[in-house]
Design a protein around this motif. Structure first.
Motif, PDB file in Angstrom:
ATOM      1  N   GLY A 467      35.499   2.732 -48.919  1.00 60.18           N
ATOM      2  CA  GLY A 467      36.611   3.407 -48.259  1.00 60.18           C
ATOM      3  C   GLY A 467      36.265   4.719 -47.607  1.00 60.18           C
ATOM      4  N   VAL A 468      35.011   5.173 -47.746  1.00 61.69           N
ATOM      5  CA  VAL A 468      34.608   6.435 -47.120  1.00 61.69           C
ATOM      6  C   VAL A 468      33.929   6.133 -45.789  1.00 61.69           C
ATOM      7  N   ARG A 469      34.477   6.707 -44.738  1.00 55.52           N
ATOM      8  CA  ARG A 469      33.890   6.528 -43.404  1.00 55.52           C
ATOM      9  C   ARG A 469      32.775   7.533 -43.170  1.00 55.52           C
ATOM     10  N   VAL A 489      36.090  14.742 -46.498  1.00 58.06           N
ATOM     11  CA  VAL A 489      35.993  13.280 -46.495  1.00 58.06           C
ATOM     12  C   VAL A 489      36.879  12.695 -45.410  1.00 58.06           C
ATOM     13  N   VAL A 490      36.306  11.751 -44.648  1.00 60.14           N
ATOM     14  CA  VAL A 490      37.078  10.957 -43.699  1.00 60.14           C
ATOM     15  C   VAL A 490      37.154   9.543 -44.262  1.00 60.14           C
ATOM     16  N   VAL A 520      38.701  17.707 -49.441  1.00 55.83           N
ATOM     17  CA  VAL A 520      39.610  17.837 -48.313  1.00 55.83           C
ATOM     18  C   VAL A 520      39.499  16.592 -47.451  1.00 55.83           C
ATOM     19  N   PHE A 521      40.620  15.908 -47.217  1.00 58.00           N
ATOM     20  CA  PHE A 521      40.622  14.711 -46.378  1.00 58.00           C
ATOM     21  C   PHE A 521      40.934  15.105 -44.930  1.00 58.00           C
ATOM     22  N   LEU A 522      40.102  14.610 -44.007  1.00 58.80           N
ATOM     23  CA  LEU A 522      40.258  14.905 -42.580  1.00 58.80           C
ATOM     24  C   LEU A 522      40.322  13.604 -41.782  1.00 58.80           C
ATOM     25  N   GLU A 537      33.459  24.861 -38.220  1.00 64.44           N
ATOM     26  CA  GLU A 537      34.785  24.430 -37.770  1.00 64.44           C
ATOM     27  C   GLU A 537      35.524  23.625 -38.834  1.00 64.44           C
ATOM     28  N   LEU A 538      34.938  23.460 -40.005  1.00 60.51           N
ATOM     29  CA  LEU A 538      35.642  22.786 -41.098  1.00 60.51           C
ATOM     30  C   LEU A 538      36.703  23.722 -41.677  1.00 60.51           C
TER      31      LEU A 538
END
Length: 542
Positions: A467-469, A489-490, A520-522, A537-538
Motif C-alpha cells: 500500500g505504500v507508493r 508517506v504517499v 505524515v501522509f501526502l 519543501e516537505l
C-alpha cells in the motif's frame, strides 16, 4: 585497470580480470558494441579529422557521425527529424554565429532548454567555436538564475521561449522558438560564410549540482581524454552502434548528458521529447523502435502507475538505464516483471560520474542494489578510522575512475578525498558478491537518545510495505531525544494505511529508536526534474 573493490583491512582486493591498458579495454568494448569496424579511407579520414579537432566530446561524436553516416537520422524530436550531415552543417553556421557575437573562449554559453534538438545543436556548436557550456536547470528560480549568471559570467543564454521569464538581465538571450530577431534560427542564418578554427580551444562543460536552495554549484566536467570512460560503462551496459536511443533524462543533468555522448559515439538516432508523459513515452518507444532508454527512476514509477501491462506493441527495448536518484527495490522488481529484464541502474553523481552499475541479474539477485564497480573503477568503503571495512559493514563511499570532475567553479570546497579517491557523501556497504548497497547520505544520520540512526533502512522498510507508493524518511529536532525520525508517506489509491501501522512495522522489524515520531501522509512527494525529493519543501519539519 580492472574494477577494484577495497572492502577489508588489507590495502586492496582486486578482481582477477584485467584487460590491460585503458586503450586496449576501450578498443575491445567498442569493437563488441560495433563502434570500431572497418571503413573506407575517405570515411576514416573524416573520423580522424573530427577526433583531431574536437577530442572525445559530443561535438566530435556528431562530427564523426557526419563523416561515417551522413544521411542517418541524428535527432528525432517533437519538431521533426535532422540527419547527421544536416546537423553538422547547421552547427558550423551556429558556431560562426555565436563567435560573431563574442561567444567563445572565456565567454560561456548557458543552455536553458528542455529535451529537443536545440540544446544538442548549441553544445555541438559551442565545441566548434571553443565556448564553455553551462547547463542550466529548468527548475531554477530567477534569484538562483541570477546567482548562476554572476558565478559563471555567462555571455549568452539559449533558452526555450516559455523559460525566458526566469532569466535575469545581463547576458545576451537567444530563444529556441520562432525565427525572428533574437532567435536561434536567426543566429544560424547569420553564421556564414566563414571559417572555423581547425583546433578550437577545448570547451569545458559546467553542470550545476542539484541544490534546492541558494545558488547551485557549478561542477566542471572534463571531456574524456580517451575512450576508457565509455569502455567502463559498456562493460556492463551493452549498447550497440546505430541503435535508436531515447533520452528521457534531462539533458541538463549529468545522466542525460552522458546518454547523449554515448549515443553520439555509437552513431545512434537520438530521440527526444520536450516533456515526459507516460503514454507518449510508451508510444515513441514503439514507433521509433527504440533500443536504449536513458531515464530517471521516477519516470519509470510514473509509467507503472499510469499504464497497465508493459510495452505498447511487440517491440521491446534491450536496455532501460536509470540514474539520478535512488531506485527503490520494489520498483526495480515490478518494472522487470512487467517490462522484462532490461533494467540497468547506474549510481553516480555530478562530481564522480559513475560509481557502480547494477545489471538486470544484479537487480534480480539483490533488488535495490546500486550494483558493482565496472572496469576501470575503484570502489572503497571506509569506516570511521578511514580504513576499508569488511563486507556487510556500513561506511563512507569513495570512488576513483577515468572521468571525475575538475572541481567546482568559484571558491566552493571540493568533496572529501582519500588516497586519490573522491567521497560521494553517501553511506553504504558491499555484500559478499561485491554489490554496493546504499544506506543514505552521510549527513542524514541522526543521534536519537544516544543512538546513531540512519533514515535509509527505515525508508527502505516502509517503501516495501503493501500500500505504500513512495516514502521519504528524515531527521527532525526533538526536545526529549535530541532528534527523531519523521516519515512522509504517499499511499497507493485505496490503501488502508495508518500512522500506528507504519510505526508498528518499524518497531517490529528494526528497533524502537528507529520508529518515526511523525508519520505524515501526502498526496505526492515534492521532487526536482531528476526525481530527487525536495526535502525543504516537505511540511511540518522539526
Amino acid at each position: 585497470m580492472a574494477p577494484s573493490v577495497l572492502s577489508g583491512p588489507v590495502a586492496a582486493a582486486r578482481t582477477a580480470l584485467d584487460l590491460g591498458s585503458g586503450t586496449a579495454r576501450a578498443v575491445i568494448a567498442l569493437t563488441r558494441s560495433g563502434v570500431v569496424r572497418p571503413m573506407g579511407p575517405e570515411r576514416l579520414f573524416g573520423v580522424g579529422r573530427a577526433v583531431y579537432r574536437y577530442g572525445y566530446s559530443v561535438t566530435a561524436g556528431f562530427a564523426v557521425g557526419a563523416a561515417r553516416h551522413p544521411y542517418r537520422l541524428a535527432v528525432v524530436d517533437d519538431d521533426g527529424v535532422i540527419t547527421y550531415a544536416e546537423l553538422d552543417e547547421r552547427t558550423d553556421r551556429l558556431a560562426l554565429g555565436l563567435a560573431a557575437t563574442g561567444a567563445g573562449p572565456g565567454a560561456p554559453v548557458g543552455i536553458l532548454c528542455r529535451n529537443h534538438r536545440a540544446p544538442v545543436e548549441v553544445m555541438v556548436a559551442a565545441g566548434k567555436c571553443g565556448a564553455d557550456v553551462v547547463l542550466l536547470n529548468t527548475g531554477l528560480s530567477t534569484d538562483q538564475m541570477r546567482g548562476v549568471q554572476e558565478q559563471q559570467e555567462l555571455h549568452t543564454v539559449v533558452a526555450d521561449h516559455d523559460l525566458l521569464d526566469v532569466l535575469p538581465k545581463g547576458p545576451r538571450v537567444v530563444s529556441t522558438d520562432g525565427d525572428g530577431a533574437g532567435s536561434l534560427e536567426a543566429l544560424v542564418a547569420a553564421g556564414g560564410p566563414g571559417e572555423l578554427p581547425l583546433r578550437p580551444e577545448r570547451s569545458k562543460l559546467i553542470v550545476l549540482t542539484s541544490g534546492t536552495t541558494g545558488t547551485p554549484k557549478g561542477a566542471k566536467r572534463p571531456h574524456p581524454s580517451t575512450l576508457s570512460p565509455a569502455a567502463s560503462i559498456l562493460s556492463t551496459i551493452p549498447l550497440q552502434a546505430g541503435d535508436p536511443v531515447l533520452i528521457s533524462a534531462p539533458l541538463f543533468h549529468t545522466w542525460g548528458n552522458a546518454g547523449l555522448l554515448l549515443a553520439a559515439l555509437h552513431g545512434s538516432t537520438v530521440v527526444l521529447q520536450r516533456r515526459f508523459e507516460p503514454e507518449s513515452f510508451l508510444d515513441i518507444v514503439d514507433r521509433r523502435r527504440v533500443q536504449t532508454v536513458f531515464a530517471v527512476p521516477v519516470m519509470l514509477q510514473r509509467v507503472m502507475e499510469q499504464t497497465d501491462g508493459g510495452w505498447r506493441g511487440p517491440h521491446r527495448p534491450r536496455i532501460v538505464a536509470v540514474s539520478g536518484s535512488a531506485l527503490p527495490a520494489g520498483q526495480a522488481s515490478e518494472f522487470m516483471d512487467r517490462f522484462g529484464d532490461c533494467l540497468y541502474n547506474l549510481y553516480g553523481s555530478t562530481e564522480v560520474s559513475w560509481v557502480s552499475i547494477a545489471s538486470p541479474a544484479d537487480l534480480r539477485a539483490a533488488p535495490g542494489t546500486a550494483g558493482r564497480a565496472p572496469y576501470g573503477t575503484t570502489l572503497v568503503i571506509l569506516g570511521d578510522n578511514d580504513r576499508p571495512v569488511p563486507a556487510g559493514q556500513d561506511g563512507r563511499v569513495f570512488v576513483g575512475n577515468d572521468l571525475q570532475f575538475e572541481g567546482y567553479t568559484g571558491d566552493q570546497a571540493s568533496p572529501e578525498q582519500w588516497e586519490g579517491l573522491v567521497g560521494t557523501g553517501d553511506v553504504g556497504h558491499l555484500d559478499e558478491a561485491g554489490r554496493l548497497h546504499l544506506t543514505g547520505r552521510a549527513d542524514d544520520m541522526i543521534v536519537s537518545g544516544g543512538e546513531n540512526v540512519h533514515p535509509g533502512p527505515v525508508e527502505e522498510l516502509i517503501a516495501g510495505a503493501d500500500g505504500v507508493r513512495e516514502v521519504c524518511v528524515l531527521g527532525v529536532d526533538d526536545e526529549q531525544y535530541g532528534q527523531r525520525l519523521a516519515a512522509y508517506v504517499v499511499a497507493e489509491p485505496g490503501a488502508d494505511l495508518t500512522e500506528e501501522g507504519i510505526r508498528d512495522l518499524v518497531k517490529r522489524e528494526l528497533a524502537t529508536f528507529a520508529v518515526p515520531r511523525d508519520v505524515v501522509f501526502l498526496d505526492d512527494l515534492p521532487r526536482n526534474q531528476t526525481g530527487k525529493v525536495l526535502r525543504t519543501e516537505l511540511p511540518d519539519r522539526g
